[in-house]
Design an enzyme around this catalytic site. Structure first.
Site, PDB file in Angstrom:
ATOM      1  CB  ALA A 156      -8.341  -8.236   1.358  1.00  0.00           C
ATOM      2  N   PRO A 157      -7.732  -6.429  -1.264  1.00  0.00           N
ATOM      3  CG  PRO A 157      -9.005  -5.923  -3.060  1.00  0.00           C
ATOM      4  CD  PRO A 157      -8.799  -6.962  -1.902  1.00  0.00           C
ATOM      5  CD1 TRP A 158      -5.066  -0.942  -2.687  1.00  0.00           C
ATOM      6  CD2 TRP A 158      -6.933   0.200  -3.554  1.00  0.00           C
ATOM      7  NE1 TRP A 158      -4.724  -0.710  -3.987  1.00  0.00           N
ATOM      8  CE2 TRP A 158      -5.686  -0.042  -4.525  1.00  0.00           C
ATOM      9  CE3 TRP A 158      -8.033   0.915  -3.850  1.00  0.00           C
ATOM     10  CZ2 TRP A 158      -6.131   0.366  -5.974  1.00  0.00           C
ATOM     11  CZ3 TRP A 158      -8.329   1.347  -5.375  1.00  0.00           C
ATOM     12  CH2 TRP A 158      -7.298   1.060  -6.222  1.00  0.00           C
ATOM     13  CE  LYS A 182      -0.906  -7.772   2.603  1.00  0.00           C
ATOM     14  NZ  LYS A 182      -1.254  -6.296   2.783  1.00  0.00           N
ATOM     15  CB  ALA A 184      -4.528  -3.021   1.014  1.00  0.00           C
ATOM     16  CD  GLU A 185       1.631  -0.941   2.591  1.00  0.00           C
ATOM     17  OE1 GLU A 185       2.040  -2.128   2.446  1.00  0.00           O
ATOM     18  OE2 GLU A 185       2.449  -0.003   2.243  1.00  0.00           O
ATOM     19  CB  SER A 236      -3.165  -6.278  -9.908  1.00  0.00           C
ATOM     20  OG  SER A 236      -1.840  -6.670  -8.844  1.00  0.00           O
ATOM     21  CD  GLU A 257     -12.291 -10.517  -7.724  1.00  0.00           C
ATOM     22  OE1 GLU A 257     -11.491 -10.318  -8.833  1.00  0.00           O
ATOM     23  OE2 GLU A 257     -12.983  -9.883  -7.134  1.00  0.00           O
ATOM     24  CB  CYS A 291     -12.435  -5.977  -9.922  1.00  0.00           C
ATOM     25  SG  CYS A 291     -13.444  -6.624  -8.656  1.00  0.00           S
ATOM     26  CD  GLU A 390      -8.169  -4.328 -12.702  1.00  0.00           C
ATOM     27  OE1 GLU A 390      -7.306  -4.712 -12.421  1.00  0.00           O
ATOM     28  OE2 GLU A 390      -9.369  -4.438 -12.104  1.00  0.00           O
TER      29      GLU A 390
END
Ligand code: NDP
Length: 502
Positions: A156-158, A182, A184-185, A236, A257, A291, A390
Protein backbone atom coordinates in the site's frame (compact mmCIF):
# COMPACT_ATOMS: atom_id res chain seq x y z
CA UNK A 1 11.43 8.09 20.87
CA UNK A 2 11.06 4.35 20.47
CA UNK A 3 7.72 2.73 19.93
CA UNK A 4 7.76 1.39 23.50
CA UNK A 5 7.96 4.95 24.85
CA UNK A 6 5.43 6.37 22.47
CA UNK A 7 1.92 7.29 23.43
CA UNK A 8 0.43 6.16 20.16
CA UNK A 9 -2.89 4.47 20.79
CA UNK A 10 -2.45 0.74 21.01
CA UNK A 11 0.81 0.35 19.07
CA UNK A 12 3.19 -1.77 21.12
CA UNK A 13 5.47 -3.29 18.47
CA UNK A 14 6.93 -2.85 15.00
CA UNK A 15 4.83 -5.30 13.02
CA UNK A 16 1.60 -7.19 13.69
CA UNK A 17 1.93 -10.92 13.04
CA UNK A 18 -0.24 -13.84 14.14
CA UNK A 19 -2.63 -11.68 16.16
CA UNK A 20 -0.09 -9.66 18.16
CA UNK A 21 2.50 -6.92 17.96
CA UNK A 22 6.04 -8.21 17.53
CA UNK A 23 9.51 -6.69 17.28
CA UNK A 24 11.03 -6.58 13.79
CA UNK A 25 14.66 -7.33 13.03
CA UNK A 26 15.72 -4.32 10.95
CA UNK A 27 16.97 -0.78 11.58
CA UNK A 28 15.04 1.82 13.55
CA UNK A 29 13.16 4.14 11.21
CA UNK A 30 11.52 7.44 12.18
CA UNK A 31 7.91 8.12 11.27
CA UNK A 32 7.98 11.88 10.68
CA UNK A 33 5.18 14.44 10.93
CA UNK A 34 5.67 16.32 7.63
CA UNK A 35 3.90 19.41 8.93
CA UNK A 36 6.86 20.27 11.18
CA UNK A 37 9.56 17.64 10.69
CA UNK A 38 9.15 16.21 14.19
CA UNK A 39 9.43 12.48 14.89
CA UNK A 40 6.12 10.82 15.72
CA UNK A 41 7.81 7.58 16.76
CA UNK A 42 10.43 5.14 15.56
CA UNK A 43 9.77 1.58 14.44
CA UNK A 44 12.15 -1.19 13.51
CA UNK A 45 11.76 -2.16 9.88
CA UNK A 46 10.84 -5.68 8.86
CA UNK A 47 13.47 -7.92 7.36
CA UNK A 48 12.78 -10.88 5.06
CA UNK A 49 12.63 -13.18 8.12
CA UNK A 50 9.79 -11.05 9.55
CA UNK A 51 7.94 -11.32 6.25
CA UNK A 52 8.44 -15.10 6.31
CA UNK A 53 6.86 -15.21 9.79
CA UNK A 54 3.88 -13.14 8.63
CA UNK A 55 3.32 -15.28 5.54
CA UNK A 56 3.55 -18.44 7.67
CA UNK A 57 0.94 -17.03 10.08
CA UNK A 58 -1.36 -16.15 7.17
CA UNK A 59 -0.91 -19.58 5.62
CA UNK A 60 -1.67 -21.34 8.91
CA UNK A 61 -4.86 -19.29 9.35
CA UNK A 62 -6.17 -19.91 5.84
CA UNK A 63 -7.97 -23.24 6.13
CA UNK A 64 -10.11 -22.27 9.12
CA UNK A 65 -10.86 -18.75 7.87
CA UNK A 66 -11.68 -19.78 4.31
CA UNK A 67 -14.15 -22.36 5.62
CA UNK A 68 -15.74 -20.05 8.20
CA UNK A 69 -19.34 -19.32 7.30
CA UNK A 70 -20.08 -16.01 5.60
CA UNK A 71 -22.17 -15.16 8.64
CA UNK A 72 -19.18 -15.66 10.96
CA UNK A 73 -16.95 -13.45 8.79
CA UNK A 74 -19.65 -10.85 8.58
CA UNK A 75 -20.07 -10.77 12.37
CA UNK A 76 -16.37 -9.96 12.86
CA UNK A 77 -16.57 -7.12 10.34
CA UNK A 78 -19.67 -5.72 12.01
CA UNK A 79 -17.80 -5.64 15.33
CA UNK A 80 -14.78 -4.07 13.59
CA UNK A 81 -16.99 -1.27 12.24
CA UNK A 82 -18.25 -0.63 15.77
CA UNK A 83 -14.68 -0.51 17.16
CA UNK A 84 -13.50 1.86 14.42
CA UNK A 85 -16.40 4.15 15.23
CA UNK A 86 -15.36 4.16 18.89
CA UNK A 87 -11.67 4.84 18.05
CA UNK A 88 -12.35 7.31 15.22
CA UNK A 89 -10.69 10.27 16.94
CA UNK A 90 -7.48 8.29 17.62
CA UNK A 91 -7.32 7.05 14.04
CA UNK A 92 -7.88 10.58 12.70
CA UNK A 93 -5.15 12.08 14.87
CA UNK A 94 -2.52 9.46 14.08
CA UNK A 95 -3.35 9.59 10.35
CA UNK A 96 -2.97 13.36 10.47
CA UNK A 97 0.37 13.17 12.28
CA UNK A 98 2.00 10.54 10.09
CA UNK A 99 0.72 11.73 6.68
CA UNK A 100 0.37 15.49 7.20
CA UNK A 101 -3.34 15.48 6.38
CA UNK A 102 -5.50 18.24 7.84
CA UNK A 103 -7.53 16.90 10.75
CA UNK A 104 -10.66 18.05 8.88
CA UNK A 105 -9.83 15.58 6.08
CA UNK A 106 -9.02 12.60 8.29
CA UNK A 107 -12.08 13.21 10.48
CA UNK A 108 -14.55 13.78 7.63
CA UNK A 109 -13.14 11.56 4.88
CA UNK A 110 -10.41 9.02 5.70
CA UNK A 111 -11.76 7.52 8.91
CA UNK A 112 -15.52 7.46 8.15
CA UNK A 113 -14.75 6.25 4.62
CA UNK A 114 -12.88 3.27 6.04
CA UNK A 115 -15.56 2.54 8.64
CA UNK A 116 -18.18 2.55 5.89
CA UNK A 117 -16.04 0.18 3.83
CA UNK A 118 -15.86 -2.21 6.78
CA UNK A 119 -19.63 -2.08 7.16
CA UNK A 120 -20.11 -2.61 3.42
CA UNK A 121 -17.88 -5.68 3.25
CA UNK A 122 -19.53 -7.03 6.40
CA UNK A 123 -22.77 -7.15 4.43
CA UNK A 124 -21.18 -8.18 1.13
CA UNK A 125 -19.49 -11.19 2.78
CA UNK A 126 -22.94 -12.76 3.09
CA UNK A 127 -23.79 -12.21 -0.56
CA UNK A 128 -20.83 -13.95 -2.14
CA UNK A 129 -22.39 -16.61 -4.31
CA UNK A 130 -21.62 -18.70 -7.35
CA UNK A 131 -24.16 -19.15 -10.13
CA UNK A 132 -27.04 -21.50 -9.44
CA UNK A 133 -26.59 -25.09 -10.52
CA UNK A 134 -27.75 -26.00 -14.01
CA UNK A 135 -27.86 -28.77 -16.62
CA UNK A 136 -25.78 -27.43 -19.51
CA UNK A 137 -25.37 -30.97 -20.90
CA UNK A 138 -28.08 -33.62 -20.79
CA UNK A 139 -25.84 -35.89 -18.71
CA UNK A 140 -24.38 -33.46 -16.18
CA UNK A 141 -25.19 -30.96 -13.51
CA UNK A 142 -22.77 -28.03 -13.18
CA UNK A 143 -22.15 -25.91 -10.11
CA UNK A 144 -19.99 -22.80 -9.81
CA UNK A 145 -18.10 -22.33 -6.55
CA UNK A 146 -16.31 -19.12 -5.68
CA UNK A 147 -13.40 -19.90 -3.43
CA UNK A 148 -10.80 -17.89 -1.57
CA UNK A 149 -7.39 -17.72 -3.24
CA UNK A 150 -5.10 -18.17 -0.25
CA UNK A 151 -2.50 -15.80 1.17
CA UNK A 152 -2.67 -12.29 -0.31
CA UNK A 153 0.45 -10.11 -0.21
CA UNK A 154 -0.58 -6.45 -0.38
CA UNK A 155 1.56 -3.36 -0.85
CA UNK A 156 0.00 0.00 0.00
CA UNK A 157 1.11 3.60 -0.59
CA UNK A 158 1.40 6.55 1.76
CA UNK A 159 -1.25 8.89 0.36
CA UNK A 160 -4.29 7.33 2.09
CA UNK A 161 -2.68 4.91 4.55
CA UNK A 162 -5.80 3.89 6.47
CA UNK A 163 -8.12 3.80 3.48
CA UNK A 164 -5.63 1.79 1.46
CA UNK A 165 -5.27 -0.69 4.32
CA UNK A 166 -9.06 -1.05 4.27
CA UNK A 167 -9.30 -1.36 0.50
CA UNK A 168 -6.70 -4.12 0.50
CA UNK A 169 -7.70 -6.03 3.63
CA UNK A 170 -11.51 -5.94 3.57
CA UNK A 171 -12.51 -7.63 0.30
CA UNK A 172 -9.68 -10.13 0.77
CA UNK A 173 -10.80 -11.32 4.20
CA UNK A 174 -14.53 -10.99 3.50
CA UNK A 175 -13.97 -13.54 0.72
CA UNK A 176 -12.07 -15.88 3.06
CA UNK A 177 -8.45 -15.07 2.21
CA UNK A 178 -5.74 -14.24 4.70
CA UNK A 179 -3.40 -11.32 4.14
CA UNK A 180 0.01 -9.81 4.78
CA UNK A 181 -0.07 -6.05 4.23
CA UNK A 182 3.06 -3.93 3.81
CA UNK A 183 2.18 -0.28 4.26
CA UNK A 184 4.53 2.45 3.02
CA UNK A 185 7.34 2.89 5.52
CA UNK A 186 6.51 6.62 5.70
CA UNK A 187 3.03 5.90 7.09
CA UNK A 188 2.65 2.51 8.80
CA UNK A 189 0.88 3.56 12.01
CA UNK A 190 -2.85 3.42 11.21
CA UNK A 191 -2.41 0.10 9.39
CA UNK A 192 -0.93 -1.31 12.60
CA UNK A 193 -3.81 0.19 14.63
CA UNK A 194 -6.25 -1.33 12.12
CA UNK A 195 -4.69 -4.78 12.58
CA UNK A 196 -5.07 -4.49 16.35
CA UNK A 197 -8.70 -3.43 15.91
CA UNK A 198 -9.27 -6.53 13.73
CA UNK A 199 -7.91 -8.71 16.55
CA UNK A 200 -10.05 -6.89 19.12
CA UNK A 201 -13.09 -7.53 16.89
CA UNK A 202 -12.44 -11.28 17.15
CA UNK A 203 -10.64 -11.91 13.86
CA UNK A 204 -8.68 -15.15 14.28
CA UNK A 205 -4.89 -14.84 14.68
CA UNK A 206 -3.00 -14.72 11.41
CA UNK A 207 -5.88 -13.64 9.16
CA UNK A 208 -4.55 -10.05 9.02
CA UNK A 209 -0.82 -9.37 9.40
CA UNK A 210 0.98 -6.06 8.88
CA UNK A 211 4.73 -5.89 8.26
CA UNK A 212 6.29 -2.47 8.29
CA UNK A 213 9.37 -2.33 6.09
CA UNK A 214 11.05 -0.89 3.06
CA UNK A 215 9.55 -1.67 -0.33
CA UNK A 216 12.89 -2.76 -1.72
CA UNK A 217 13.40 -5.23 1.15
CA UNK A 218 10.18 -6.37 2.84
CA UNK A 219 7.96 -5.50 -0.13
CA UNK A 220 10.16 -7.24 -2.65
CA UNK A 221 10.41 -10.33 -0.45
CA UNK A 222 6.64 -10.44 0.05
CA UNK A 223 5.69 -10.18 -3.62
CA UNK A 224 8.14 -12.93 -4.59
CA UNK A 225 7.29 -15.23 -1.68
CA UNK A 226 6.44 -18.77 -2.83
CA UNK A 227 3.63 -19.08 -0.26
CA UNK A 228 1.91 -15.87 -1.37
CA UNK A 229 -0.86 -16.75 -3.83
CA UNK A 230 -1.88 -13.26 -4.92
CA UNK A 231 -0.30 -9.80 -5.01
CA UNK A 232 -2.37 -6.68 -4.70
CA UNK A 233 -0.50 -3.39 -5.16
CA UNK A 234 -1.33 0.31 -5.10
CA UNK A 235 1.41 2.79 -5.98
CA UNK A 236 3.36 4.19 -8.87
CA UNK A 237 3.29 2.56 -12.29
CA UNK A 238 7.08 2.11 -12.32
CA UNK A 239 7.14 0.17 -9.05
CA UNK A 240 3.98 -1.72 -10.04
CA UNK A 241 5.67 -2.97 -13.20
CA UNK A 242 8.67 -4.20 -11.21
CA UNK A 243 6.34 -5.87 -8.68
CA UNK A 244 4.57 -7.67 -11.55
CA UNK A 245 7.90 -8.90 -12.90
CA UNK A 246 8.77 -10.40 -9.52
CA UNK A 247 5.32 -11.89 -8.92
CA UNK A 248 5.17 -13.33 -12.44
CA UNK A 249 8.02 -15.71 -11.65
CA UNK A 250 5.62 -17.79 -9.58
CA UNK A 251 2.54 -16.98 -11.74
CA UNK A 252 0.69 -15.21 -8.93
CA UNK A 253 -2.74 -13.67 -9.35
CA UNK A 254 -2.26 -9.87 -9.50
CA UNK A 255 -4.29 -6.75 -8.87
CA UNK A 256 -2.64 -3.43 -9.73
CA UNK A 257 -3.85 0.07 -8.91
CA UNK A 258 -1.20 2.32 -10.43
CA UNK A 259 -0.73 5.97 -11.24
CA UNK A 260 -3.18 8.48 -12.65
CA UNK A 261 -3.26 11.86 -14.38
CA UNK A 262 -6.96 12.63 -14.38
CA UNK A 263 -8.34 15.02 -17.01
CA UNK A 264 -11.06 17.54 -16.15
CA UNK A 265 -12.92 18.50 -19.33
CA UNK A 266 -15.00 21.69 -19.32
CA UNK A 267 -17.34 22.18 -22.29
CA UNK A 268 -18.51 25.65 -23.25
CA UNK A 269 -22.04 25.10 -21.88
CA UNK A 270 -20.78 24.11 -18.41
CA UNK A 271 -21.77 25.86 -15.20
CA UNK A 272 -18.55 27.88 -14.90
CA UNK A 273 -18.83 28.50 -11.18
CA UNK A 274 -19.36 24.77 -10.49
CA UNK A 275 -16.44 23.85 -12.72
CA UNK A 276 -14.12 26.34 -11.01
CA UNK A 277 -15.04 25.15 -7.51
CA UNK A 278 -14.81 21.53 -8.61
CA UNK A 279 -11.40 21.99 -10.21
CA UNK A 280 -9.85 23.51 -7.10
CA UNK A 281 -11.33 20.88 -4.78
CA UNK A 282 -10.43 18.07 -7.20
CA UNK A 283 -6.86 19.29 -7.66
CA UNK A 284 -6.07 20.08 -4.03
CA UNK A 285 -7.66 17.17 -2.17
CA UNK A 286 -5.00 15.56 0.03
CA UNK A 287 -2.57 18.23 -1.23
CA UNK A 288 -2.96 16.73 -4.70
CA UNK A 289 -1.56 13.38 -3.56
CA UNK A 290 -4.50 11.45 -4.91
CA UNK A 291 -4.31 9.17 -7.92
CA UNK A 292 -7.70 10.49 -9.12
CA UNK A 293 -6.94 14.18 -8.45
CA UNK A 294 -7.84 16.63 -11.22
CA UNK A 295 -4.46 17.41 -12.77
CA UNK A 296 -5.16 18.49 -16.36
CA UNK A 297 -8.09 20.81 -17.01
CA UNK A 298 -9.10 21.13 -20.67
CA UNK A 299 -11.39 24.12 -21.07
CA UNK A 300 -13.28 24.99 -24.25
CA UNK A 301 -11.90 28.25 -25.57
CA UNK A 302 -14.87 30.59 -24.79
CA UNK A 303 -14.59 29.76 -21.05
CA UNK A 304 -10.80 29.52 -20.82
CA UNK A 305 -9.88 32.96 -19.45
CA UNK A 306 -12.75 33.12 -16.98
CA UNK A 307 -11.96 29.59 -15.75
CA UNK A 308 -8.28 30.41 -15.16
CA UNK A 309 -9.18 33.64 -13.33
CA UNK A 310 -11.78 31.83 -11.22
CA UNK A 311 -9.44 29.00 -10.25
CA UNK A 312 -6.68 31.46 -9.30
CA UNK A 313 -9.15 33.35 -7.17
CA UNK A 314 -10.47 30.27 -5.31
CA UNK A 315 -6.93 28.91 -4.82
CA UNK A 316 -5.94 32.20 -3.18
CA UNK A 317 -8.52 31.54 -0.46
CA UNK A 318 -7.22 28.07 0.47
CA UNK A 319 -5.80 28.11 3.99
CA UNK A 320 -2.49 26.32 4.52
CA UNK A 321 -1.80 25.74 8.18
CA UNK A 322 -1.02 23.42 11.09
CA UNK A 323 -2.61 20.05 10.43
CA UNK A 324 -4.31 19.75 13.84
CA UNK A 325 -6.05 23.10 13.33
CA UNK A 326 -9.65 22.34 12.24
CA UNK A 327 -9.70 25.41 10.00
CA UNK A 328 -6.72 24.27 7.89
CA UNK A 329 -7.71 23.37 4.33
CA UNK A 330 -4.41 22.15 2.95
CA UNK A 331 -1.60 20.38 4.79
CA UNK A 332 1.94 19.65 3.69
CA UNK A 333 3.09 17.06 1.20
CA UNK A 334 3.93 13.70 2.76
CA UNK A 335 7.67 14.34 3.03
CA UNK A 336 10.42 16.83 2.29
CA UNK A 337 11.41 14.52 -0.57
CA UNK A 338 7.94 14.73 -2.12
CA UNK A 339 8.03 18.52 -1.67
CA UNK A 340 11.35 18.67 -3.55
CA UNK A 341 9.96 16.44 -6.29
CA UNK A 342 6.87 18.61 -6.82
CA UNK A 343 8.91 21.83 -6.72
CA UNK A 344 11.31 20.40 -9.31
CA UNK A 345 8.43 19.60 -11.71
CA UNK A 346 7.18 23.19 -11.42
CA UNK A 347 10.67 24.71 -11.79
CA UNK A 348 11.26 22.73 -14.99
CA UNK A 349 7.85 23.83 -16.28
CA UNK A 350 8.82 27.52 -15.99
CA UNK A 351 10.98 27.11 -19.11
CA UNK A 352 7.98 26.17 -21.29
CA UNK A 353 4.86 27.34 -19.44
CA UNK A 354 3.53 30.09 -17.17
CA UNK A 355 2.99 29.67 -13.45
CA UNK A 356 -0.06 31.85 -12.81
CA UNK A 357 -0.04 31.45 -9.04
CA UNK A 358 1.72 29.44 -6.33
CA UNK A 359 4.84 27.61 -7.46
CA UNK A 360 6.66 27.91 -4.17
CA UNK A 361 6.85 26.68 -0.61
CA UNK A 362 5.39 29.11 1.92
CA UNK A 363 7.70 30.75 4.44
CA UNK A 364 7.06 31.82 8.03
CA UNK A 365 5.85 29.28 10.54
CA UNK A 366 5.13 26.72 7.78
CA UNK A 367 8.72 26.71 6.49
CA UNK A 368 9.66 23.77 8.73
CA UNK A 369 7.03 21.58 7.07
CA UNK A 370 6.78 20.10 3.56
CA UNK A 371 4.15 22.65 2.44
CA UNK A 372 3.67 23.78 -1.14
CA UNK A 373 1.29 26.46 -2.33
CA UNK A 374 -1.70 25.65 -4.54
CA UNK A 375 -0.26 26.10 -8.01
CA UNK A 376 -1.85 26.95 -11.34
CA UNK A 377 0.01 26.51 -14.64
CA UNK A 378 -1.05 27.52 -18.17
CA UNK A 379 0.65 27.59 -21.55
CA UNK A 380 2.11 24.07 -21.34
CA UNK A 381 2.06 21.90 -24.46
CA UNK A 382 0.13 18.64 -24.38
CA UNK A 383 3.30 16.57 -24.73
CA UNK A 384 5.15 18.44 -21.94
CA UNK A 385 6.26 16.75 -18.73
CA UNK A 386 3.85 18.61 -16.48
CA UNK A 387 0.87 17.50 -18.58
CA UNK A 388 1.98 13.90 -19.08
CA UNK A 389 3.59 12.83 -15.79
CA UNK A 390 2.03 12.13 -12.41
CA UNK A 391 3.58 14.64 -9.99
CA UNK A 392 1.35 14.08 -6.94
CA UNK A 393 1.15 17.62 -5.63
CA UNK A 394 -1.23 20.62 -5.48
CA UNK A 395 -0.69 21.60 -9.09
CA UNK A 396 -3.35 22.11 -11.77
CA UNK A 397 -2.43 22.65 -15.43
CA UNK A 398 -5.09 24.27 -17.65
CA UNK A 399 -5.11 23.94 -21.45
CA UNK A 400 -7.63 25.27 -24.01
CA UNK A 401 -9.43 23.26 -26.70
CA UNK A 402 -11.81 24.10 -29.57
CA UNK A 403 -13.98 21.21 -30.84
CA UNK A 404 -15.48 18.49 -28.62
CA UNK A 405 -13.50 15.77 -30.39
CA UNK A 406 -10.25 17.61 -29.73
CA UNK A 407 -11.04 17.99 -26.02
CA UNK A 408 -11.82 14.30 -25.62
CA UNK A 409 -8.75 13.25 -27.60
CA UNK A 410 -6.54 15.39 -25.36
CA UNK A 411 -8.21 13.90 -22.27
CA UNK A 412 -7.25 10.40 -23.48
CA UNK A 413 -3.74 11.41 -24.49
CA UNK A 414 -1.61 10.15 -21.57
CA UNK A 415 -0.55 6.62 -20.65
CA UNK A 416 -2.97 6.69 -17.70
CA UNK A 417 -6.69 5.91 -17.42
CA UNK A 418 -7.79 5.92 -13.80
CA UNK A 419 -10.37 8.71 -13.56
CA UNK A 420 -11.74 11.73 -15.41
CA UNK A 421 -14.55 14.26 -15.24
CA UNK A 422 -16.65 16.12 -17.78
CA UNK A 423 -18.50 19.36 -17.11
CA UNK A 424 -21.54 20.17 -19.27
CA UNK A 425 -25.28 20.84 -19.01
CA UNK A 426 -25.91 18.92 -22.23
CA UNK A 427 -27.05 15.33 -21.64
CA UNK A 428 -25.95 14.17 -25.09
CA UNK A 429 -22.49 15.69 -24.76
CA UNK A 430 -22.03 13.95 -21.42
CA UNK A 431 -23.26 10.62 -22.79
CA UNK A 432 -20.74 10.76 -25.59
CA UNK A 433 -17.87 11.98 -23.40
CA UNK A 434 -18.39 9.28 -20.77
CA UNK A 435 -18.27 6.66 -23.51
CA UNK A 436 -15.21 8.03 -25.31
CA UNK A 437 -13.01 8.66 -22.28
CA UNK A 438 -10.85 5.65 -21.44
CA UNK A 439 -10.82 5.59 -17.64
CA UNK A 440 -12.12 3.41 -14.83
CA UNK A 441 -14.34 6.21 -13.46
CA UNK A 442 -15.84 9.24 -15.19
CA UNK A 443 -17.69 11.85 -13.15
CA UNK A 444 -20.21 14.23 -14.71
CA UNK A 445 -20.28 17.68 -13.10
CA UNK A 446 -18.22 16.52 -10.12
CA UNK A 447 -14.75 15.12 -9.47
CA UNK A 448 -13.44 12.94 -6.57
CA UNK A 449 -16.40 11.38 -4.68
CA UNK A 450 -16.09 7.65 -4.09
CA UNK A 451 -18.52 5.24 -2.50
CA UNK A 452 -18.13 1.76 -0.99
CA UNK A 453 -20.72 0.20 -3.32
CA UNK A 454 -18.95 1.29 -6.52
CA UNK A 455 -15.63 0.03 -7.94
CA UNK A 456 -12.35 1.93 -8.21
CA UNK A 457 -9.66 0.85 -10.66
CA UNK A 458 -7.85 1.79 -13.82
CA UNK A 459 -7.60 1.36 -17.56
CA UNK A 460 -4.33 1.50 -19.53
CA UNK A 461 -1.18 2.02 -17.44
CA UNK A 462 -3.29 2.88 -14.39
CA UNK A 463 -3.53 -0.86 -13.82
CA UNK A 464 -6.26 -3.46 -13.67
CA UNK A 465 -8.68 -4.92 -11.16
CA UNK A 466 -11.11 -3.19 -8.84
CA UNK A 467 -10.98 -2.02 -5.24
CA UNK A 468 -14.20 -1.51 -3.22
CA UNK A 469 -17.67 -2.81 -4.19
CA UNK A 470 -18.60 -6.42 -4.92
CA UNK A 471 -16.48 -6.18 -8.10
CA UNK A 472 -13.48 -6.51 -5.77
CA UNK A 473 -14.58 -10.09 -5.08
CA UNK A 474 -13.68 -10.91 -8.69
CA UNK A 475 -10.08 -10.13 -7.75
CA UNK A 476 -10.04 -12.03 -4.47
CA UNK A 477 -11.86 -15.24 -5.45
CA UNK A 478 -11.23 -18.16 -7.75
CA UNK A 479 -14.04 -19.59 -9.83
CA UNK A 480 -14.32 -23.37 -9.74
CA UNK A 481 -16.56 -25.41 -12.02
CA UNK A 482 -17.78 -28.63 -10.40
CA UNK A 483 -19.45 -31.04 -12.86
CA UNK A 484 -21.55 -33.96 -11.65
CA UNK A 485 -22.46 -36.95 -13.78
CA UNK A 486 -26.24 -37.47 -13.80
CA UNK A 487 -26.44 -40.77 -15.71
CA UNK A 488 -24.91 -43.19 -13.16
CA UNK A 489 -23.84 -45.25 -16.23
CA UNK A 490 -20.30 -46.74 -16.22
CA UNK A 491 -20.15 -46.30 -19.97
CA UNK A 492 -20.89 -42.74 -20.99
CA UNK A 493 -22.18 -41.86 -24.42
CA UNK A 494 -19.15 -39.65 -25.15
CA UNK A 495 -16.72 -42.59 -24.61
CA UNK A 496 -17.55 -43.68 -28.21
CA UNK A 497 -15.31 -40.89 -29.44
CA UNK A 498 -12.34 -42.30 -27.56
CA UNK A 499 -12.62 -46.08 -27.94
CA UNK A 500 -15.41 -46.74 -30.47
CA UNK A 501 -18.40 -49.06 -30.11
CA UNK A 502 -17.60 -52.12 -28.01
P1 NDP B 1 5.89 3.72 -4.77
O1 NDP B 1 5.16 3.13 -5.89
O2 NDP B 1 7.37 3.69 -4.78
O3 NDP B 1 5.43 3.02 -3.38
C1 NDP B 1 4.22 2.35 -3.18
C2 NDP B 1 4.46 1.15 -2.28
O4 NDP B 1 5.31 0.22 -2.93
C3 NDP B 1 5.16 1.49 -0.97
O5 NDP B 1 4.63 0.67 0.07
C4 NDP B 1 6.59 1.11 -1.26
O6 NDP B 1 7.32 0.84 -0.08
C5 NDP B 1 6.39 -0.13 -2.09
N1 NDP B 1 7.54 -0.53 -2.88
C6 NDP B 1 8.53 0.24 -3.37
N2 NDP B 1 9.42 -0.53 -4.06
C7 NDP B 1 8.97 -1.81 -4.00
C8 NDP B 1 9.43 -3.05 -4.51
N3 NDP B 1 10.55 -3.13 -5.24
N4 NDP B 1 8.72 -4.17 -4.25
C9 NDP B 1 7.59 -4.11 -3.52
N5 NDP B 1 7.11 -2.96 -3.00
C10 NDP B 1 7.77 -1.82 -3.24
O7 NDP B 1 5.45 5.16 -4.58
P2 NDP B 1 6.27 6.30 -3.84
O8 NDP B 1 5.85 6.27 -2.48
O9 NDP B 1 7.73 6.27 -4.04
O10 NDP B 1 5.75 7.55 -4.63
C11 NDP B 1 6.30 7.85 -5.93
C12 NDP B 1 5.20 8.28 -6.86
O11 NDP B 1 4.27 7.20 -7.02
C13 NDP B 1 4.34 9.41 -6.37
O12 NDP B 1 4.89 10.65 -6.58
C14 NDP B 1 3.11 9.20 -7.18
O13 NDP B 1 3.30 9.71 -8.46
C15 NDP B 1 3.00 7.70 -7.28
N6 NDP B 1 2.06 7.14 -6.32
C16 NDP B 1 0.83 6.75 -6.76
C17 NDP B 1 -0.09 6.26 -5.89
C18 NDP B 1 -1.43 5.84 -6.33
O14 NDP B 1 -2.32 5.70 -5.51
N7 NDP B 1 -1.66 5.60 -7.60
C19 NDP B 1 0.18 6.15 -4.47
C20 NDP B 1 1.51 6.55 -4.09
C21 NDP B 1 2.40 7.02 -5.00
P3 NDP B 1 8.16 2.01 0.69
O15 NDP B 1 7.59 3.30 0.29
O16 NDP B 1 7.95 1.67 2.11
O17 NDP B 1 9.57 1.83 0.24
Amino acid sequence: MSIAESTLPGITGDSFIGGRFVASGGDLHDVVDPSNGSTVCALRLAEPADVDAAVAAAKAAFVDWSTATPGARSAVLAELARILGERAADFAEVETRQAGKPIKLTTEFDVPGTTDNVAFFGGAARNLEGKAAGEYSADHTSVIRREAIGVVGSIAPWNYPLQMAGWKILPAIAAGNTIVLKPAELTPLTSLMFAQACADAGLPDGVVNVVNGRGSVAGQHLVGHPDVDMVSFTGSTAVGVSVMQTAAKTAKRMHMELGGKAPFVVFDDADLEAAVQGAVAGALINTGQDCTAATRAYVQRPLFDAFVAGVADVMAGVRLGPTMDPSTDQGPLVSARQQESVAAFVERARSYATVVRGGRAPGGELAAGAYYEPTLVIGAAQHSEIVQHELFGPVLVVLPFDGDDEGLALANDTPYGLAASVWTRDLYRSLRATQVIRAGCVWVNDHIPIISEMPHGGYKQSGFGKDMSTYAFDEYTLVKHVMYDRTAEPRKDWHRTIFGDR
